[in-house]
Design an enzyme around this catalytic site. Structure first.
Site, short mmCIF file in Angstrom:
data_model
loop_
_atom_site.label_atom_id
_atom_site.label_comp_id
_atom_site.label_asym_id
_atom_site.label_seq_id
_atom_site.Cartn_x
_atom_site.Cartn_y
_atom_site.Cartn_z
N GLU A 78 -3.15 -14.77 1.96
CA GLU A 78 -3.49 -13.95 3.12
C GLU A 78 -4.98 -14.04 3.45
O GLU A 78 -5.36 -14.20 4.59
CB GLU A 78 -3.12 -12.48 2.85
CG GLU A 78 -3.48 -11.57 4.01
CD GLU A 78 -3.15 -10.10 3.73
OE1 GLU A 78 -2.51 -9.49 4.58
OE2 GLU A 78 -3.53 -9.58 2.67
N SER B 289 0.82 -1.22 0.00
CA SER B 289 0.00 0.00 0.00
C SER B 289 0.85 1.26 0.00
O SER B 289 1.94 1.30 0.56
CB SER B 289 -0.90 0.02 1.23
OG SER B 289 -1.67 -1.15 1.28
C1 LIG Z 1 -4.33 -3.10 10.33
C2 LIG Z 1 -3.86 -2.90 8.93
C3 LIG Z 1 -2.69 -3.51 8.52
C4 LIG Z 1 -2.22 -3.32 7.22
N1 LIG Z 1 -1.05 -3.91 6.87
C5 LIG Z 1 -0.57 -3.68 5.64
C6 LIG Z 1 0.69 -4.19 5.25
O1 LIG Z 1 1.35 -4.87 6.04
N2 LIG Z 1 1.16 -3.94 4.01
C7 LIG Z 1 0.44 -3.20 3.12
O2 LIG Z 1 0.90 -3.01 2.00
N3 LIG Z 1 -0.75 -2.67 3.44
C8 LIG Z 1 -1.27 -2.89 4.69
N4 LIG Z 1 -2.47 -2.35 5.03
C9 LIG Z 1 -3.15 -1.48 4.08
C10 LIG Z 1 -4.45 -2.03 3.53
O3 LIG Z 1 -4.22 -2.99 2.56
C11 LIG Z 1 -5.26 -0.84 3.02
O4 LIG Z 1 -5.57 -0.04 4.13
C12 LIG Z 1 -6.52 -1.26 2.32
O5 LIG Z 1 -6.26 -1.94 1.13
C13 LIG Z 1 -7.42 -0.05 2.03
O6 LIG Z 1 -6.74 0.97 1.40
P1 LIG Z 1 -6.82 2.49 1.95
O7 LIG Z 1 -6.49 2.44 3.40
O8 LIG Z 1 -6.02 3.32 1.08
O9 LIG Z 1 -8.34 2.87 1.85
P2 LIG Z 1 -9.11 3.39 0.53
O10 LIG Z 1 -8.78 2.51 -0.62
O11 LIG Z 1 -8.90 4.85 0.38
O12 LIG Z 1 -10.59 3.10 0.96
C14 LIG Z 1 -11.38 3.98 1.78
C15 LIG Z 1 -12.82 3.51 1.75
O13 LIG Z 1 -13.31 3.52 0.39
C16 LIG Z 1 -13.80 2.28 0.04
N5 LIG Z 1 -13.51 1.98 -1.38
C17 LIG Z 1 -12.37 2.20 -2.06
N6 LIG Z 1 -12.47 1.77 -3.32
C18 LIG Z 1 -13.71 1.25 -3.45
C19 LIG Z 1 -14.43 0.62 -4.52
N7 LIG Z 1 -13.90 0.42 -5.72
N8 LIG Z 1 -15.68 0.22 -4.26
C20 LIG Z 1 -16.24 0.40 -3.05
N9 LIG Z 1 -15.64 0.98 -2.02
C21 LIG Z 1 -14.38 1.39 -2.21
C22 LIG Z 1 -13.07 1.30 0.94
O14 LIG Z 1 -13.80 0.10 1.08
C23 LIG Z 1 -12.98 2.08 2.22
O15 LIG Z 1 -14.18 1.93 2.94
C24 LIG Z 1 -2.95 -2.52 6.33
C25 LIG Z 1 -4.12 -1.92 6.75
C26 LIG Z 1 -4.58 -2.09 8.03
C27 LIG Z 1 -5.83 -1.41 8.44
#
Ligand SMILES: Cc1cc2nc3c(=O)[nH]c(=O)nc-3n(C[C@H](O)[C@H](O)[C@H](O)COP(=O)(O)OP(=O)(O)OC[C@H]3O[C@@H](n4cnc5c(N)ncnc54)[C@H](O)[C@@H]3O)c2cc1C
Ligand SMILES: Cc1cc2nc3c(=O)[nH]c(=O)nc-3n(C[C@H](O)[C@H](O)[C@H](O)COP(=O)(O)OP(=O)(O)OC[C@H]3O[C@@H](n4cnc5c(N)ncnc54)[C@H](O)[C@@H]3O)c2cc1C
Lengths: 361, 407
Positions: free
Chosen positions: B253, B138
């Site tokens: 995962e 991410s």
């Molecule tokens: C506890 C934790 C551990 C993590 N560990 C890692 C890690 O080790 N390595 C790593 O790389 N990442 C990690 N992550 C990151 C994680 O993969 C991302 O947080 C996740 O994929 C969501 O991306 P974002 O936070 O940018 O949210 P966004 O993508 O900005 O999403 C925000 C909101 O919009 C919604 N949304 C976005 N796109 C769509 C769509 N197309 N349709 C419907 N709804 C949508 C989402 O569901 C969410 O509710 C971790 C996250 C957490 C919370």
């Protein structure tokens, strides 16, 4: 290790499904629901009797197929899927199960062999053992029954009924006796029959092994609950399939409504809610025959959990159809209502979960 | 339907049970500072985590089907034995093996797609708990839309030069290595321009800034890359094929985030708690509303446990249609666990809000912690909304979202 349906089970289920697709068409269901084609339901019923649905659970020594409850569950699932307008759960699952567990050898011989040949057809009224409403209830003295049983399943065309008193004793009575009054109850679900049965000094035969144990009636109720769960499982799957198909076809705002995420997520939620129900129902049916220690807990949870999931699916699938979903024309409401009845019959989720808890203390 | 495993497996179950008995209450000499495993018990033998990993491998209770040459046990893959091991360890008071992204995601990926050299270099120390990995996927502007990631990798001579930023990188502050997605082909279409690189975390130019999450632990990090140079051979798969490699690991995962047996253990723990704790002089379990809510959740967990058996059977007997069945796991498993932990807080009322080292804390505050922790898992690894998109589009065949210009 194999967790799933056998080839025979899948094959039989397919046959029931195909039969219903051909004969229990939505037009035929409508005729049956409106009561304007008296013989149609009997004809469909006969077709399924020809496949052997009455003999599934009857032991081979009494002329039946001697199959286990999972086999009956997959049939029930198919009947729910096609809103099969025939009696099944009472005459071919609960009655054989009750008689197997509660009947003496002679009683088993007398009744089970005649269910297998379709000479006898049983309705079942155990509602008051599960939850007695208002002034309903059956009492037994001097070889006869008095009182009232509500929501007796499939009493209308029955030759005999199984009724229970509050203690869980099970009785066989003649459905054609002059001391019995069978009042048809009109529910929202017009695909199956529910009755009130009033007994006045009605001659009754006690199934012997139910006099000092509630195990037999519980076995029958568990089996019935698993069938209702399976019926709702099948009905829910059909509603999801119809909703998904409709969402792919129907266009608004220049695109298929299935491309709107609000609709998509409703469909995904329905699928995610229902998918584990398959395993739960199969597992519960399997435990009923092969794992007595877990059987009751699994049956209660199958009934309660599938009822909860199905209720949500019935609502969402209707919503996906917009105004059409609300119409009589489309007929989606037959599935909605069938799910509604399955939820309340033989114990609503709260009552059944309380029983699930009691198995754990 | 046949739920018997057969005599060979009964024998095996007994073996595992007696092994667990022997090491009951095992505790670790290197304390609970390692974030990837249980903190161990008390009253039993003592050893370091790494020794414990090695003991488990020697006995075939961990890395069972990983070839010996790469540090595994070298046994045949046996799905039932793996399940028995997991089940018996979870019933016992003996700590299981370490988990984490290296063991759960990177090792299977390398076994499937790594070169011989990569397997030799990385798998053994990872299995022994001596090499911890983090997942650098991410970025601030690439979360759900992971394929839009922009961290840049340029091949200069025989080195990759990496510049950019990752975020939400769990355990990066403890990690020796990072498996990382990097844009190496800037002119290729979005999904075709990504490579899967293996980056030593002590390489000059890497800066790690821990991020405290809502549980008040630094569960994840920001990781900055400035002219970070790693050997050209530290790539899994070919240039531009990183997306496929990454998707293989995402699959690993999603299956492992919320196993229903673990959730059922928590249901049983909650039932126990509700028998001990009282409200107005009566055990909580005797309050019908709370009891019914517990039963509701027990029913859901039973459904997921049965479902897991169905999926297990489908692995043993290929051909069963469980496509949607697999897709729903991450969504339903994490949501249910979160719901269950939340129920425990509700039944305890005010006491359920106690945290850290407060007086009157129950079960070490795990309910409150896991309630929040699982909200993180609902978001991480593909949010619940993204899971629903996948179920609807790939599972049910519903039409895709119309494309937005430039996305
Ligand atoms: C506890 C934790 C551990 C993590 N560990 C890692 C890690 O080790 N390595 C790593 O790389 N990442 C990690 N992550 C990151 C994680 O993969 C991302 O947080 C996740 O994929 C969501 O991306 P974002 O936070 O940018 O949210 P966004 O993508 O900005 O999403 C925000 C909101 O919009 C919604 N949304 C976005 N796109 C769509 C769509 N197309 N349709 C419907 N709804 C949508 C989402 O569901 C969410 O509710 C971790 C996250 C957490 C919370
Ligand atoms: C009881 C009842 C009484 C009515 N009375 C009247 C009346 O008196 N006069 C009259 O003119 N009409 C009446 N209607 C019609 C009513 O206004 C429409 O049914 C309603 O607007 C939905 O349209 P539809 O049925 O075509 O469904 P559709 O528009 O086809 O919708 C089907 C599904 O797709 C969803 N959907 C559609 N577009 C989107 C979108 N952009 N984003 C997300 N989801 C979407 C809907 O929410 C629904 O779940 C009545 C309907 C009912 C049920």
């Amino acid at each position: 290790m194999y967790f799933g349906l056998s080839e025979e089970q899948s094959f039989f289920q397919d046959n029931v499904r195909k039969y219903l697709e051909e004969y229990a068409t939505i037009d035929n269901i409508k005729h049956i629901a409106n009561g304007d084609e008296k013989n149609l339901s009997a004809e469909i019923h006969q077709g399924l009797l020809n496949l052997g649905i009455n003999a599934l659970l009857i032991p081979e020594e009494f002329g039946g197929l001697g199959l286990d409850l999972l086999f009956a569950a997959v049939v029930s699932e198919a009947l729910g899927g096609g809103v099969g307008p025939i009696p099944f759960i009472a005459p071919y699952v609960m009655a054989p199960t009750a008689i197997k567990h509660a009947g003496s050898k002679t009683q088993q011989e007398n009744y089970l062999s005649k269910i297998a040949t379709n000479e006898y057809r049983f309705g079942v009224g155990f509602t008051e053992f599960i939850g007695k409403r208002n002034d309903a209830g059956i009492t037994f003295s001097d070889h006869s029954l008095n009182g009232r049983a509500m929501f007796v399943l499939d009493a209308n065309d029955a030759t005999h009924l199984l009724l229970a008193d509050e203690k869980g004793q099970i009785f066989v009575v003649d459905a054609k006796s002059s001391n019995i009054e069978i009042v048809k109850l009109t529910t929202v679900d017009k695909t199956r029959q529910y009755s009130e049965v009033i007994c006045k000094n009605l001659e009754a035969e006690l199934l012997e092994n139910s006099s000092d144990s509630i195990n037999p009636i519980n076995q029958a109720i568990d089996a019935g609950r698993i069938m209702l769960a399976a019926d709702s499982l099948g009905a829910s799957q059909t509603m999801i399939d119809k909703a998904v198909d409709y969402a792919k076809e129907r266009k608004q705002f220049g695109r298929a409504i299935g491309s709107f995420q609000a609709v998509k997520h409703m469909c995904a939620e329905m699928a995610a809610d229902l998918e584990p129900c398959y395993a739960l129902v199969w597992h519960a049916a399997h435990c009923h025959d092969h794992s007595p220690a877990e059987a009751r807990l699994m049956a209660c949870h199958a009934k309660a959990h599938v009822s909860e999931m199905a209720k949500g699916i019935a609502k969402k699938a209707t919503e996906v159809h917009g105004g059409m979903g609300f119409t009589d024309l489309l007929g989606l409401h037959y599935w909605f209502k069938r799910i509604g009845l399955n939820r309340q019959i033989l114990g609503s989720p709260e009552l059944v979960r309380e029983e699930a808890y009691k198995t754990q203390v | 339907m046949d739920l018997e495993y057969g005599p060979e497996y009964q024998e095996f179950t007994k073996e595992v049970q007696s092994f667990c008995k022997k090491y009951e209450g095992l505790s670790f000499t290197d304390g609970s500072n390692n974030p990837l495993g249980s903190s161990g018990g008390s009253g039993g033998p003592k050893m370091s985590r790494s020794e414990w990993q090695k003991t488990l491998i020697e006995n075939g209770y961990f890395a069972r089907s990983v070839p010996k040459e790469y540090g595994g046990y070298g046994g045949e893959a046996d799905i039932l034995k793996s399940r028995i091991i997991a089940a018996e360890f979870s019933k016992s008071n003996t700590p299981g093996p370490m988990g984490g992204q290296g063991i759960d995601m990177l090792v299977p990926t390398l076994l499937e797609m790594g070169t011989k050299e990569q397997k030799e270099a990385y798998i053994k120390p990872t299995l022994h708990g001596e090499m911890i990995w983090c997942q650098g996927y991410s970025e601030p502007n690439a979360g759900s839309d992971l394929a839009s990631l922009q961290t840049k990798g340029e091949l200069v001579g025989d080195e990759w030069v990496i510049n950019g930023q990752k975020i939400w990188t769990s355990t990066a502050q403890y990690s020796q290595m990072c498996f990382c997605l990097v844009r190496t082909e800037p002119d290729a279409p979005k999904h075709a321009g990504i490579s899967y690189l293996l980056i030593p975390m002590d390489t000059p130019g890497i800066e790690i800034r821990p991020l405290v999450d809502m549980t008040l632990k630094a569960g994840f990090n920001e990781v900055f890359f400035t002219d970070v140079k790693i050997p050209a051979s530290n790539i899994v798969g070919k240039r531009g094929e990183g997306w496929a490699v990454a998707n293989a690991t995402l699959g690993h995962e999603r299956g492992s985030l919320a196993p229903p047996d673990a959730t059922m253990n928590r249901v049983n723990m909650l039932m126990h708690l509700m028998k001990e704790e009282t409200l107005d002089g009566k055990p909580l379990i005797e309050h019908p509303i709370y009891r019914d809510r517990l039963m509701q959740i027990q029913g859901k967990v039973l459904a997921q446990q049965s479902h897991a058996l169905r999926l297990l059977s489908a692995k043993l007997n290929p051909g069963a249609d469980v496509k949607i069945g697999k897709m729903i796991q991450k969504l339903t498993g994490t949501e249910l666990r979160h719901e269950l932990e939340g129920l425990a807080i509700d039944v305890m009322g005010e006491i359920g809000t106690l945290y850290e080292n407060s007086p009157h804390l129950k079960n070490d505050g795990t309910w409150q912690f896991i309630y929040m922790y699982f909200l993180g898992l609902i978001i991480g690894g593909g949010t619940s909304q993204i899971q629903k998109n996948i179920i609807a589009e790939r599972g049910l065949g519903m039409p895709k979202e119309p494309k937005v210009e430039g996305a």
